[in-house]
Write a protein that holds these residues in place. Structure first.
Motif, PDB file in Angstrom:
ATOM      1  N   ILE A 465       0.815  -1.223   0.000  1.00 18.61           N
ATOM      2  CA  ILE A 465       0.000   0.000   0.000  1.00 18.61           C
ATOM      3  C   ILE A 465       0.845   1.268   0.000  1.00 18.61           C
ATOM      4  CG2 ILE A 465      -1.957  -1.121   1.120  1.00 18.61           C
ATOM      5  CD1 ILE A 465      -0.984   0.082   3.776  1.00 18.61           C
ATOM      6  N   ASN A 466       2.154   1.149   0.250  1.00 15.60           N
ATOM      7  CA  ASN A 466       3.011   2.331   0.275  1.00 15.60           C
ATOM      8  C   ASN A 466       4.453   1.918  -0.009  1.00 15.60           C
ATOM      9  OD1 ASN A 466       4.040   1.258   2.745  1.00 15.60           O
ATOM     10  ND2 ASN A 466       2.408   2.294   3.876  1.00 15.60           N
ATOM     11  N   THR A 467       5.339   2.897  -0.093  1.00 10.30           N
ATOM     12  CA  THR A 467       6.727   2.605  -0.460  1.00 10.30           C
ATOM     13  C   THR A 467       7.471   1.862   0.646  1.00 10.30           C
ATOM     14  OG1 THR A 467       7.394   4.820   0.267  1.00 10.30           O
ATOM     15  CG2 THR A 467       6.902   4.523  -2.070  1.00 10.30           C
ATOM     16  N   ASP A 471       9.639  -1.369  -0.249  1.00 14.01           N
ATOM     17  CA  ASP A 471      11.034  -1.558   0.136  1.00 14.01           C
ATOM     18  C   ASP A 471      11.211  -2.830   0.953  1.00 14.01           C
ATOM     19  OD1 ASP A 471      11.581   0.841  -1.076  1.00 14.01           O
ATOM     20  OD2 ASP A 471      11.715   1.987   0.794  1.00 14.01           O
ATOM     21  N   TYR A 472      10.295  -3.056   1.885  1.00 18.74           N
ATOM     22  CA  TYR A 472      10.415  -4.164   2.825  1.00 18.74           C
ATOM     23  C   TYR A 472      10.354  -5.513   2.118  1.00 18.74           C
ATOM     24  CZ  TYR A 472       9.820  -6.463   7.373  1.00 18.74           C
ATOM     25  OH  TYR A 472       9.993  -7.232   8.504  1.00 18.74           O
ATOM     26  N   LEU A 507      23.998   0.696   3.138  1.00 20.07           N
ATOM     27  CA  LEU A 507      23.648   1.548   1.999  1.00 20.07           C
ATOM     28  C   LEU A 507      22.133   1.749   1.934  1.00 20.07           C
ATOM     29  CD1 LEU A 507      25.983   0.093  -0.781  1.00 20.07           C
ATOM     30  CD2 LEU A 507      26.447   1.935   0.859  1.00 20.07           C
ATOM     31  N   TYR A 508      21.359   0.704   2.241  1.00 22.13           N
ATOM     32  CA  TYR A 508      19.906   0.840   2.270  1.00 22.13           C
ATOM     33  C   TYR A 508      19.502   1.874   3.328  1.00 22.13           C
ATOM     34  CZ  TYR A 508      20.041  -3.774  -0.063  1.00 22.13           C
ATOM     35  OH  TYR A 508      20.294  -4.829  -0.901  1.00 22.13           O
ATOM     36  N   ARG A 509      20.175   1.802   4.472  1.00 22.66           N
ATOM     37  CA  ARG A 509      19.862   2.726   5.553  1.00 22.66           C
ATOM     38  C   ARG A 509      20.167   4.163   5.126  1.00 22.66           C
ATOM     39  NH1 ARG A 509      23.164   0.718   8.919  1.00 22.66           N
ATOM     40  NH2 ARG A 509      21.777  -0.990   9.472  1.00 22.66           N
ATOM     41  N   GLU A 510      21.319   4.343   4.491  1.00 21.61           N
ATOM     42  CA  GLU A 510      21.696   5.684   4.039  1.00 21.61           C
ATOM     43  C   GLU A 510      20.722   6.218   3.000  1.00 21.61           C
ATOM     44  OE1 GLU A 510      25.649   5.257   2.614  1.00 21.61           O
ATOM     45  OE2 GLU A 510      26.495   4.772   4.590  1.00 21.61           O
ATOM     46  N   ALA A 511      20.122   5.313   2.208  1.00 24.91           N
ATOM     47  CA  ALA A 511      19.178   5.718   1.159  1.00 24.91           C
ATOM     48  C   ALA A 511      17.744   5.831   1.687  1.00 24.91           C
ATOM     49  CB  ALA A 511      19.220   4.714   0.016  1.00 24.91           C
ATOM     50  N   ASN A 512      17.562   5.645   2.998  1.00 22.95           N
ATOM     51  CA  ASN A 512      16.242   5.731   3.632  1.00 22.95           C
ATOM     52  C   ASN A 512      15.261   4.695   3.097  1.00 22.95           C
ATOM     53  OD1 ASN A 512      16.827   7.955   5.389  1.00 22.95           O
ATOM     54  ND2 ASN A 512      16.665   9.331   3.617  1.00 22.95           N
ATOM     55  N   TYR A 514      13.136   1.326   3.676  1.00 18.27           N
ATOM     56  CA  TYR A 514      12.586   0.597   4.826  1.00 18.27           C
ATOM     57  C   TYR A 514      12.736  -0.902   4.541  1.00 18.27           C
ATOM     58  CZ  TYR A 514       9.661  -0.342   8.873  1.00 18.27           C
ATOM     59  OH  TYR A 514       9.201  -0.775  10.096  1.00 18.27           O
ATOM     60  N   TYR A 515      13.962  -1.386   4.647  1.00 13.92           N
ATOM     61  CA  TYR A 515      14.312  -2.733   4.226  1.00 13.92           C
ATOM     62  C   TYR A 515      14.060  -3.757   5.336  1.00 13.92           C
ATOM     63  CZ  TYR A 515      18.432  -1.700   7.022  1.00 13.92           C
ATOM     64  OH  TYR A 515      19.264  -1.354   8.056  1.00 13.92           O
ATOM     65  N   TYR A 516      13.967  -5.014   4.945  1.00 16.26           N
ATOM     66  CA  TYR A 516      13.910  -6.120   5.894  1.00 16.26           C
ATOM     67  C   TYR A 516      15.337  -6.505   6.265  1.00 16.26           C
ATOM     68  CZ  TYR A 516      13.641 -11.007   7.406  1.00 16.26           C
ATOM     69  OH  TYR A 516      13.780 -12.192   8.082  1.00 16.26           O
ATOM     70  N   ASP A 517      15.619  -6.591   7.549  1.00 12.49           N
ATOM     71  CA  ASP A 517      16.944  -6.971   8.023  1.00 12.49           C
ATOM     72  C   ASP A 517      16.910  -8.427   8.473  1.00 12.49           C
ATOM     73  OD1 ASP A 517      19.340  -7.391   9.386  1.00 12.49           O
ATOM     74  OD2 ASP A 517      19.414  -5.352  10.171  1.00 12.49           O
ATOM     75  N   PRO A 518      17.505  -9.335   7.714  1.00 17.38           N
ATOM     76  CA  PRO A 518      17.445 -10.754   8.078  1.00 17.38           C
ATOM     77  C   PRO A 518      18.358 -11.114   9.249  1.00 17.38           C
ATOM     78  CG  PRO A 518      18.811 -10.473   6.137  1.00 17.38           C
ATOM     79  CD  PRO A 518      18.251  -9.130   6.458  1.00 17.38           C
ATOM     80  N   PHE A 519      19.184 -10.182   9.685  1.00 16.12           N
ATOM     81  CA  PHE A 519      20.145 -10.471  10.746  1.00 16.12           C
ATOM     82  C   PHE A 519      19.667  -9.979  12.113  1.00 16.12           C
ATOM     83  CE2 PHE A 519      22.490  -9.625   6.759  1.00 16.12           C
ATOM     84  CZ  PHE A 519      22.951 -10.912   6.521  1.00 16.12           C
ATOM     85  N   THR A 520      19.131  -8.762  12.173  1.00 16.08           N
ATOM     86  CA  THR A 520      18.716  -8.194  13.459  1.00 16.08           C
ATOM     87  C   THR A 520      17.232  -7.859  13.519  1.00 16.08           C
ATOM     88  OG1 THR A 520      19.201  -5.923  12.754  1.00 16.08           O
ATOM     89  CG2 THR A 520      21.009  -7.184  13.737  1.00 16.08           C
ATOM     90  N   ASN A 521      16.542  -8.002  12.366  1.00 18.76           N
ATOM     91  CA  ASN A 521      15.108  -7.676  12.303  1.00 18.76           C
ATOM     92  C   ASN A 521      14.838  -6.265  12.821  1.00 18.76           C
ATOM     93  OD1 ASN A 521      12.562  -8.320  11.498  1.00 18.76           O
ATOM     94  ND2 ASN A 521      12.044  -9.542  13.293  1.00 18.76           N
ATOM     95  N   THR A 522      15.643  -5.324  12.331  1.00 14.64           N
ATOM     96  CA  THR A 522      15.580  -3.941  12.795  1.00 14.64           C
ATOM     97  C   THR A 522      14.215  -3.304  12.566  1.00 14.64           C
ATOM     98  OG1 THR A 522      17.931  -3.678  12.316  1.00 14.64           O
ATOM     99  CG2 THR A 522      16.634  -1.660  12.532  1.00 14.64           C
TER     100      THR A 522
END
Length: 541
Positions: A465-467, A471-472, A507-512, A514-522
């Motif tokens: 429904i949104n960006t 991203d996620y 790099l995903y974080r720097e680009a803002n 909203y990614y899925y983090d498979p390591f820490t589930n941030t």
């Protein structure tokens, strides 16, 4: 301890191997190159360095690199056309390399890119930008380990599909996706622009397609009309071309036609309560003339030699044809025994229209029995639970692209605890499953060694429904997909990929994103709010 167990010579080799692995990891390139060797010393790129172009064929690639260095790092490299070598990034033509193949060699003050075409040179730029992203940056320049790369893709088709009929994301988000595709050397952007919820492509001859058909989304049937103007399309196609990405539009037919039929009801072949006006009418000449004109405008906008015509799930609404006298007459006239035969007849007629435009037809795997031209048709195998369909495609001699729902549909969730998105019991698409998919497993079914063109990941957007959700669901699986398509199976290693990926998450974080983090589930999973009953989260067909 190592010395006691292995002896000094063995310990030296062991430590050398570890140091070599650590050094290689410093570049953290995704997809993993075919060959990479770290060399002694380091390469320093000054922030005001030159970009030397030895062949005018690489001029656009050099300017693309120039813009990327400015936008990503603030560096103002200048284009230099003299033949005399200077301390710079040099583009050198090397005739014996394949189209997408490239080589990079570094020295203390010089980095040379070898390629035979702009495509290969652009891939080299992607590797270089990744290396620079993880280098030691300062106001004066970037320092990276010295290295040598020889690299080329395993498959020519490395695609990603975005569905914008169900939810519309807009020009800037599409450009962002193209940026990341180029970063990972993906080269085919399949753009799903028409379907049940809305029509997103301006067609001058039929303005109601967007003014009426462009209204709504999967979750809000009254959302204001949203679509891409022809000027938008021209801009996005040019943006993609600069990044060596081919944009392939999809005009879905004869099913998934609800939005078009809402705009032009005379074209409707009917549907049912769940899928109203789902089909184009297969027995009216106006249907074929209408769609041919749509395709002519589409072909004028997209320089790709390929247009996707859908051809999937027509049975969701084709039962309406059983009570249509015109369809009954069509069946009798052309000896079409059932509705599937009518589907095939429809697609053959539209394939004939594409031939007049010198275009190749791309379609989903349902069209394997439509008797379409082998030379002018490519089929996508998407139904992982129907392996016989893939066997039929390959046995018939069609070129094919592998895009099975499991594991390459990104609308499936990434872990078992996720609640929004597609998940069939315990079946979903975690990052590791995407990475471990191997086209080689199907090579024995082919009748020609080049019959499998490659792979593609698809993002259907019922729940996007949104960006943030886009991203996620896309990141980091896009990176895994890229390595499947580019890197030889024998050269892949999930643990190495995971270590490289940790740097890419920064790099995903720097680009803002909203990614899925498979390591820490941030990031928690973005929630989907269902406004209407149009969201079907778990619909296997």
């Amino acid at each position: 301890m190592i010395t006691k167990k292995l002896g000094k010579a063995a310990a030296f080799i062991f430590l050398l191997t570890i140091n070599s692995s650590v050094t290689k990891a410093q570049l953290s390139l995704i997809p993993k190159p075919d060959f990479i060797q770290m060399t002694e010393g380091a390469y320093f790129f000054p922030s005001v360095s030159k970009i030397q172009i030895g062949d005018e064929a690489f001029d656009t690639v050099g300017r693309y690199l120039q813009k990327q260095l400015l936008s990503k790092f603030g560096y103002t490299g200048l284009i230099h056309h003299d033949k005399k070598q200077v301390s710079a990034i040099q583009f050198v033509h090397k005739q014996n390399l394949e189209s997408e193949e490239y080589e990079i060699k570094t020295a203390s003050s010089t980095l040379i890119i070898y390629a035979s075409s702009p495509a290969g040179a652009t891939h080299a730029v992607s590797s270089l930008l990744q290396a620079f992203s993880f280098g030691n940056k300062s106001a004066s320049g970037i320092t990276i380990p010295a290295f040598e790369i020889k690299d080329k893709p395993a498959y020519p088709w490395r695609g990603f599909m975005l569905d914008e009929s169900r939810h519309f994301f807009g020009k800037e988000k599409v450009k962002s996706i193209l940026d990341w595709m180029a970063f990972y050397k993906l080269n085919k952007f399949h753009w799903h622009l028409t379907d049940e919820p809305a029509w997103r492509l301006e067609i001058q001859k039929y303005p109601l397609l967007t003014l009426v058909g462009g209204i709504g989304s999967q979750t809000d049937p009254y959302a204001p009309a949203a679509y891409y103007t022809q000027a938008d399309i021209t801009e996005i196609v040019a943006y993609a071309q600069e990044r060596n990405i081919e944009v392939i539009p999809e005009i879905d037919m004869p099913g998934h036609a609800t939005a078009a039929n809402r705009a032009y009801p005379q074209l409707s072949g009917g549907g049912n309560d769940k899928h109203p006006d789902f089909t184009f009418h297969p027995a009216k000449d106006i249907t074929y003339s209408f769609l041919t004109q749509v395709l002519r405008e589409t072909k004028a906008l997209f320089p790709s030699s390929v247009i996707h015509l859908g051809g999937d799930e027509v049975s969701f609404g084709s039962e309406a044809w059983n009570s249509d006298t015109k369809v009954h007459d069509l069946k009798q006239k052309h000896d079409l025994k059932d509705n599937k035969a009518v589907e095939n007849y429809f697609m053959r007629r539209m394939a004939d229209s594409l031939k007049t435009m010198n275009a190749t037809l791309l379609a989903w795997d349902e069209m394997v029995d439509a008797d379409l031209s082998k030379e002018k048709t490519i089929l996508m195998w998407w139904r992982h639970d129907k392996p016989k369909q893939l066997k039929a495609i390959l046995k018939a001699g069609y070129k094919t692209i592998l895009t099975p729902r499991l594991p390459l549909y990104f609308d499936f969730v990434q872990e078992e605890s996720h609640k929004y998105g597609r998940k069939w019991g315990k079946l979903y698409n975690p990052l590791e499953n995407v990475y471990n998919f191997s086209p080689n497993n199907y090579a024995s079914l082919t009748t020609d060694k080049n019959q499998i063109l490659g792979i593609q990941g698809n993002l259907w957007t019922e729940t996007v429904i949104n960006t943030n959700r886009l991203d996620y669901l896309t990141f980091p699986r896009l990176a895994a997909l890229a390595e499947v398509g580019w890197t030889k199976s024998s050269n892949k290693n999930y643990l190495q990929f995971s270590e490289s990926l940790k740097k890419h998450l920064n790099l995903y974080r720097e680009a803002n994103l909203y990614y899925y983090d498979p390591f820490t589930n941030t990031h928690p999973e973005p929630v989907v709010i269902k406004k209407t009953q149009r969201v079907y989260i778990d619909n296997p067909e």
